[in-house]
Design a protein around this motif. Structure first.
Motif, PDB file in Angstrom:
ATOM      1  N   ALA A 194       0.837  -1.197   0.000  1.00  0.00           N
ATOM      2  CA  ALA A 194       0.000   0.000   0.000  1.00  0.00           C
ATOM      3  C   ALA A 194       0.873   1.249   0.000  1.00  0.00           C
ATOM      4  O   ALA A 194       2.056   1.197   0.321  1.00  0.00           O
ATOM      5  CB  ALA A 194      -0.915  -0.004   1.225  1.00  0.00           C
ATOM      6  N   GLY A 195       0.255   2.351  -0.397  1.00  0.00           N
ATOM      7  CA  GLY A 195       0.935   3.636  -0.255  1.00  0.00           C
ATOM      8  C   GLY A 195       1.369   4.309  -1.521  1.00  0.00           C
ATOM      9  O   GLY A 195       1.811   5.461  -1.487  1.00  0.00           O
ATOM     10  N   GLY A 196       1.259   3.643  -2.655  1.00  0.00           N
ATOM     11  CA  GLY A 196       1.688   4.288  -3.890  1.00  0.00           C
ATOM     12  C   GLY A 196       1.313   3.473  -5.110  1.00  0.00           C
ATOM     13  O   GLY A 196       0.738   2.383  -4.999  1.00  0.00           O
ATOM     14  N   VAL A 197       1.657   4.006  -6.267  1.00  0.00           N
ATOM     15  CA  VAL A 197       1.396   3.304  -7.519  1.00  0.00           C
ATOM     16  C   VAL A 197       2.452   2.216  -7.697  1.00  0.00           C
ATOM     17  O   VAL A 197       3.651   2.462  -7.556  1.00  0.00           O
ATOM     18  CB  VAL A 197       1.428   4.268  -8.716  1.00  0.00           C
ATOM     19  N   ILE A 198       2.012   1.011  -7.988  1.00  0.00           N
ATOM     20  CA  ILE A 198       2.918  -0.118  -8.172  1.00  0.00           C
ATOM     21  C   ILE A 198       2.622  -0.784  -9.513  1.00  0.00           C
ATOM     22  O   ILE A 198       1.584  -0.550 -10.142  1.00  0.00           O
ATOM     23  CB  ILE A 198       2.787  -1.153  -7.038  1.00  0.00           C
ATOM     24  N   GLY A 199       3.540  -1.645  -9.931  1.00  0.00           N
ATOM     25  CA  GLY A 199       3.332  -2.510 -11.080  1.00  0.00           C
ATOM     26  C   GLY A 199       3.201  -3.945 -10.631  1.00  0.00           C
ATOM     27  O   GLY A 199       3.398  -4.275  -9.449  1.00  0.00           O
ATOM     28  N   TRP A 200       2.910  -4.834 -11.553  1.00  0.00           N
ATOM     29  CA  TRP A 200       2.746  -6.241 -11.194  1.00  0.00           C
ATOM     30  C   TRP A 200       4.027  -6.846 -10.625  1.00  0.00           C
ATOM     31  O   TRP A 200       3.978  -7.745  -9.779  1.00  0.00           O
ATOM     32  CB  TRP A 200       2.254  -7.033 -12.405  1.00  0.00           C
ATOM     33  N   ASP A 201       5.162  -6.344 -11.069  1.00  0.00           N
ATOM     34  CA  ASP A 201       6.431  -6.880 -10.558  1.00  0.00           C
ATOM     35  C   ASP A 201       6.646  -6.572  -9.078  1.00  0.00           C
ATOM     36  O   ASP A 201       7.494  -7.197  -8.438  1.00  0.00           O
ATOM     37  CB  ASP A 201       7.606  -6.318 -11.364  1.00  0.00           C
ATOM     38  N   ASP A 202       5.869  -5.631  -8.550  1.00  0.00           N
ATOM     39  CA  ASP A 202       5.988  -5.268  -7.133  1.00  0.00           C
ATOM     40  C   ASP A 202       5.083  -6.106  -6.239  1.00  0.00           C
ATOM     41  O   ASP A 202       5.097  -5.934  -5.021  1.00  0.00           O
ATOM     42  CB  ASP A 202       5.636  -3.787  -6.939  1.00  0.00           C
TER      43      ASP A 202
END
Length: 358
Positions: free
Chosen positions: A159-167
């Motif tokens: 949580a807390g920000g924009v991520i991608g699938w790799d995250d």
């Protein structure tokens, strides 16, 4: 097809979120879905548009929805159409949506107003920096007489920000991105050319899988937005109902298998490996529940369909077939004899719990 109500966009303001409510003979409980949304819209006009799709109801669903549209003309629209099934109603709602993001809400469920405020604030913040494709939230099973259960995704999505699938991390057994957990950018659904089968139950999985393949920018909010009612008599996910409609479940599961990306797309980097794993995880649950439901039916016709289904799984996804056959659920759903039938029954109930159907 006729429509009632006023498009929120006609006020000159594009809604942040469209909530599509497919409704068939839902007069008994539609108010439960609409009341929180009307209250929210009164407090925050123009932010949410609600599209109720009256799918050829034969009770008072259409009249009730129209009354809400009169009560909240800037927030609620009603589409009246000939019956096209759950998928057809979702198709109509998506086609009519004018919001930047879209959420499907079944007519017997509801959204938590406090969580909705948090979600819309997050969407506004992300839109100020280019937007996102997918917002994931927790959701709550509302189980009659057994207490509520929250399905959380904090072990999968940071949580807390924009991520991608790799995250992202691996999904646990009880964690599936069911439709209740996702809010999608409307443009993503249009880019995916979403068109669900009509007159077919269990299409929620096709909605999610079709859209997921086109998502890259993700935000996770650890709030429980969706209240998913389990245990209502006659629900499509009730055990005996699923057995009666097994041909529709087979149709949907076969379609879901065909939505899986090719392994070559993952190897080339065109499809993130974690996205592929998430889709595979979802389809695995569909296969297990479908196979176990046929096993529970137990007739020669059911067992013949089960054998044919496993052959289809092997043809569509040999890797998934091998993986399923190594698991307890996959192996136990194809055991012969009376002892096998007892094990299959246990696996069936376990699979339903794992997949969120009870």
């Amino acid at each position: 097809m006729t429509a009632a109500g006023v498009r929120s966009g006609q006020t000159g303001r594009v809604p942040r979120l469209t909530v599509v409510i497919p409704a068939y003979n839902a007069a008994e409980y539609l108010h439960r879905a609409l009341e929180p949304l009307v209250a929210f819209s009164d407090a925050h006009p123009g932010v949410v548009e609600v599209i109720v799709v009256d799918d050829g109801s034969r009770d008072g669903t259409g009249a009730l929805a129209d009354a809400y549209a009169v009560r909240a003309p800037g927030a609620i629209r009603v589409i009246h159409q000939d019956n096209a099934g759950h998928g057809g109603a979702i198709n109509a709602g998506v086609a009519a949506a004018s919001g930047r993001y879209l959420k499907v809400l079944d007519a017997d469920d509801w959204l938590d107003p406090t969580a909705l405020t948090v979600v819309l604030g997050e969407l506004a913040r992300r839109d100020a920096h280019g937007g996102i494709d997918l917002l994931v939230t927790d959701f709550t099973h509302v189980r009659d007489g057994r207490g509520d259960r929250v399905v959380r995704f904090d072990s999968v999505f940071p949580a807390g920000g924009v991520i991608g699938w790799d995250d992202t991390s691996r999904f646990a057994r009880r964690q599936y991105l069911m439709m209740h957990a996702v809010i999608l950018r409307t443009a993503v659904l249009r880019r995916a050319q979403l068109r669900l089968p009509e007159h077919t139950f269990y299409v929620d999985s096709l909605f999610v899988l079709t859209a997921l393949a086109h998502t890259r920018r993700i935000v996770y909010l650890p709030v429980s937005l969706y209240r998913y009612v389990i245990g209502r008599e006659g629900q499509s996910v009730e055990a005996d109902t699923m057995l009666r409609r097994i041909d529709q479940q087979l149709f949907v599961t076969r379609r879901a298998l065909r939505l899986l990306p090719y392994p070559q797309e993952v190897a080339s980097g065109a499809v993130p490996a974690r996205l592929y794993a998430a889709m595979m995880h979802y389809v695995e649950a569909l296969c297990v529940v479908t196979s176990a439901t046929l096993s529970r039916g137990g007739t020669p016709a059911h067992l013949a369909k089960r054998q044919e289904f496993w052959a289809d799984v092997r043809a569509e996804s040999p890797w998934l077939h091998a993986r399923l056959r190594r698991t307890l659920f996959g192996a136990s759903s194809n055991l012969p004899g009376r002892a096998g039938s007892r094990v299959t029954t246990l696996a069936y109930h376990a699979a339903r719990r794992v997949a969120g159907f009870s």
